[in-house]
Design an enzyme around this catalytic site. Structure first.
Site, short mmCIF file in Angstrom:
data_model
loop_
_atom_site.label_atom_id
_atom_site.label_comp_id
_atom_site.label_asym_id
_atom_site.label_seq_id
_atom_site.Cartn_x
_atom_site.Cartn_y
_atom_site.Cartn_z
N ASP A 196 35.61 39.90 49.73
CA ASP A 196 34.76 39.33 48.69
C ASP A 196 33.75 38.35 49.30
O ASP A 196 34.13 37.52 50.14
CB ASP A 196 35.69 38.58 47.72
N GLU A 247 31.57 42.55 51.01
CA GLU A 247 30.59 42.30 49.96
C GLU A 247 29.62 41.26 50.48
O GLU A 247 30.00 40.12 50.76
CB GLU A 247 31.27 41.78 48.69
N ASP A 322 30.80 43.74 38.48
CA ASP A 322 29.81 42.66 38.33
C ASP A 322 28.47 43.17 37.83
O ASP A 322 27.54 42.39 37.64
CB ASP A 322 29.57 41.97 39.68
C1 GLC Z 1 32.39 38.56 43.96
C2 GLC Z 1 33.20 39.30 42.92
C3 GLC Z 1 32.99 38.64 41.60
C4 GLC Z 1 33.50 37.24 41.70
C5 GLC Z 1 32.84 36.48 42.86
C6 GLC Z 1 33.57 35.23 43.19
O1 GLC Z 1 31.04 38.61 43.72
O2 GLC Z 1 32.83 40.65 42.93
O3 GLC Z 1 33.59 39.32 40.55
O4 GLC Z 1 33.23 36.55 40.52
O5 GLC Z 1 32.84 37.25 44.04
O6 GLC Z 1 34.82 35.52 43.78
#
Ligand code: GLC
Length: 549
Positions: A196, A247, A322
């Site tokens: 993440d 990500e 998201d």
């Molecule tokens: C990422 C996740 C999202 C979350 C954020 C904070 O973007 O995909 O859903 O709110 O991280 O952890």
């Protein structure tokens, strides 16, 4: 399993399937649907976090990385899921939220109690002399990114919700603790990890940002590659079967060449989001503007060609938990619902990269368009409902924005059938079901040979059957065309042409060379109208042509 030939299916467990009638999805619910996923043909399931969590951010606020939140089930349920998935040739990918923890995590609780060891697990700083927070950075969910703690007369950093304090990766003990977490799940046979917002973990310049919200000071930070290489070497890098995806929030392509380099020193692949900001104004998503099709093509093609030149691998996707639903966003959820959903799927699945499908995308699920604040559950949406009104927008205008951009658009229960709660649960779900489940649902699509579900099956198959889909280079065609996106993939003696009309009007597209001699592999109309160098494309028509020389 060759991840270049694989497809990953993302499950948001809270909204996937409820096995025990409490209105919340759970792990047993997922196990019960493995045959469905097997039939779809996916190789991996990425599960968003189901660890112990107060659920302020639906599990992205982790309180305990080693245990399953009782709302989702037990460790036995997880082991059963893992076993049953393996029997069907499906592997699990877990979501590692390592930029921050929940404020309820034991480490943060110890930090707050004044234990210096654990205070150094987080980022505490003195405020400015004038009483302001250490920097003017904004939280991704709205408001200043620092929270004052009176006891210390200091602030802690939270790039996300105030209940999600950022970890201090510069502290080697933090890094070692997180390595242990990965090794624990590797010990349970997990073969995939998603990290993440992992490009935010290296911070060093705590300065006011007078040009933006602060992201330029903490994104792709100075030690990020070192940290990822260290994590790789100490954990998943020891098992060649494990795949990883990072990500990458507001990242740069130059950094992604390294994050996702095929030399395997960091991660297998990356999610980047630039192509999904084409309906924003700059970085501002809480606006309503038509999406910029030229920009969408340009960004996708740019990433495709440059990542390939630098031997780096993309994760390719439209949807996740998201993002709003793609058929509502870049397609037509009305008249050309089916055509546009298939067209958008084709565009992604024929790109160079590993495709990700978000639950319900394979059914053409649409945005929720909630129009009452009580229907919204997402912390980001709720914050912005308030913030946008504080900025002077009338409530009705704020609803219009949420209907388009809220993350809850994609978090409604999976539509299994046309029953009361869409077959998701026997009890009232934690978030409302989209009323269109009577029409859009898995049961009816599985009975229909021409459904979006059946089409996604074919898309997944294509990558396995044709090396050119998995490995080929990509060349954009006629890039400036106002309504068509077209590209050519080539691999050894194989060639693929993918031609897609993104609009509801017919268009004649000139390939500039003969279209004879190709076989039609797939399309979203019964036939394709090809004549000499020209393709006649009906609304949202897509066609995949193939030839071998
Ligand atoms: C990422 C996740 C999202 C979350 C954020 C904070 O973007 O995909 O859903 O709110 O991280 O952890």
């Amino acid at each position: 399993m060759d991840f270049k030939k694989s497809a990953v299916y993302q499950i948001y467990p809270k909204s996937f399937c409820d096995s025990n009638g409490d209105g919340l999805g759970d792990l047993k619910g997922v196990t019960g649907k493995l045959d469905y996923l097997k039939e779809l043909g996916v190789d991996y399931i990425w599960m968003t976090p189901f660890f112990v969590s107060p659920q302020n951010d639906n599990g992205y606020d982790v309180e305990d990385y080693y245990n399953i939140d009782p709302r989702y089930g037990t460790m036995e349920d997880f082991e059963e899921l893992s076993r049953e998935a393996a029997k069907r040739g499906i592997r699990l990918m877990l979501d590692m939220v390592f930029n921050h923890t929940s404020d309820r995590h034991e480490w943060f609780q110890k930090a707050l109690s004044g234990d210096p060891k654990y205070k150094n697990f987080y980022i505490f700083k003195k405020g400015k002399d004038n009483g302001e927070p250490p920097t003017n950075w904004e939280s991704k969910f709205g408001g200043n990114a620092w929270k004052y703690v009176e006891k210390f007369d200091e602030y802690y950093l939270h790039l996300f919700d105030v209940s999600q304090p950022d970890l201090n990766w510069d502290n080697p003990e933090v890094r070692q603790e997180l390595q242990k977490v990965i090794r624990f799940w590797m010990g349970k046979g997990v073969k995939g990890f998603r990290f993440d917002v992992v490009n935010l973990i290296s911070k060093d310049r705590y300065e006011d940002d007078y040009e933006g919200d602060g992201r330029r000071f903490y994104t792709d930070g100075p030690r990020i590659h070192e940290y990822l290489q260290e994590l790789n070497a100490a954990t998943f890098g020891t098992d060649a079967e494990i795949i990883t995806v990072g990500e990458m929030s507001s990242t740069s392509m130059e950094n992604c060449y390294r994050y996702a380099s095929e030399d395997g020193r960091e991660l297998s692949m990356v999610f980047s989001f630039h192509h999904l900001k084409v309906d924003f104004v700059g970085n501002e998503k809480w606006v309503i503007v038509p999406y910029d099709f030229q920009k969408l093509k340009h960004i996708l093609f740019d990433w495709q060609t440059h990542m390939a030149e630098h031997h780096a691998w993309n994760a390719v996707f439209w949807c996740n938990h998201d993002q709003p639903r793609v058929v509502s966003r870049f397609g037509d959820e009305g008249r050309y619902w089916k055509e546009s959903a298939k067209m958008l799927g084709t565009v992604i699945h024929c790109l160079r990269g590993t495709p990700y499908i978000y639950q319900g995308e394979e059914l053409g699920m649409t945005n929720a368009h909630f129009d009452q604040i009580s229907q919204y559950k997402d912390v980001e949406s709720l914050n912005h409902f308030r913030i946008l009104q504080e900025k002077g927008l009338p409530e009705s205008a704020v609803y219009e924005i949420l209907k388009i951009h809220s993350r809850d658009n994609s978090r409604t229960p999976m539509q299994w059938d046309g029953g009361k709660y869409a077959g998701f649960s026997d009890a009232e779900p934690w978030i409302s079901v989209n009323p269109n489940h009577v029409r859009i649902n898995a049961e009816s699509e599985m009975q229909d040979d021409d459904s979006i579900f059946r089409y996604y099956q074919k898309l997944i198959r294509l990558r396995k059957d044709y090396d050119v889909v998995a490995y080929g280079d990509l060349e954009p065609l006629d890039e400036k065309h106002p309504s068509v996106m077209a590209y050519r993939r080539t691999w050894k003696d194989q060639e693929l042409l993918v031609i897609s009309n993104f609009y509801g009007k017919e268009v004649i597209w000139d390939a500039g060379r003969g279209l004879n001699g190709y076989t039609r592999l797939l399309g979203n109309y019964e036939d394709s109208r090809l004549n000499g160098t020209k393709a006649e494309l009906r609304p949202y028509e897509t066609v995949v042509l193939y030839r071998q020389s």
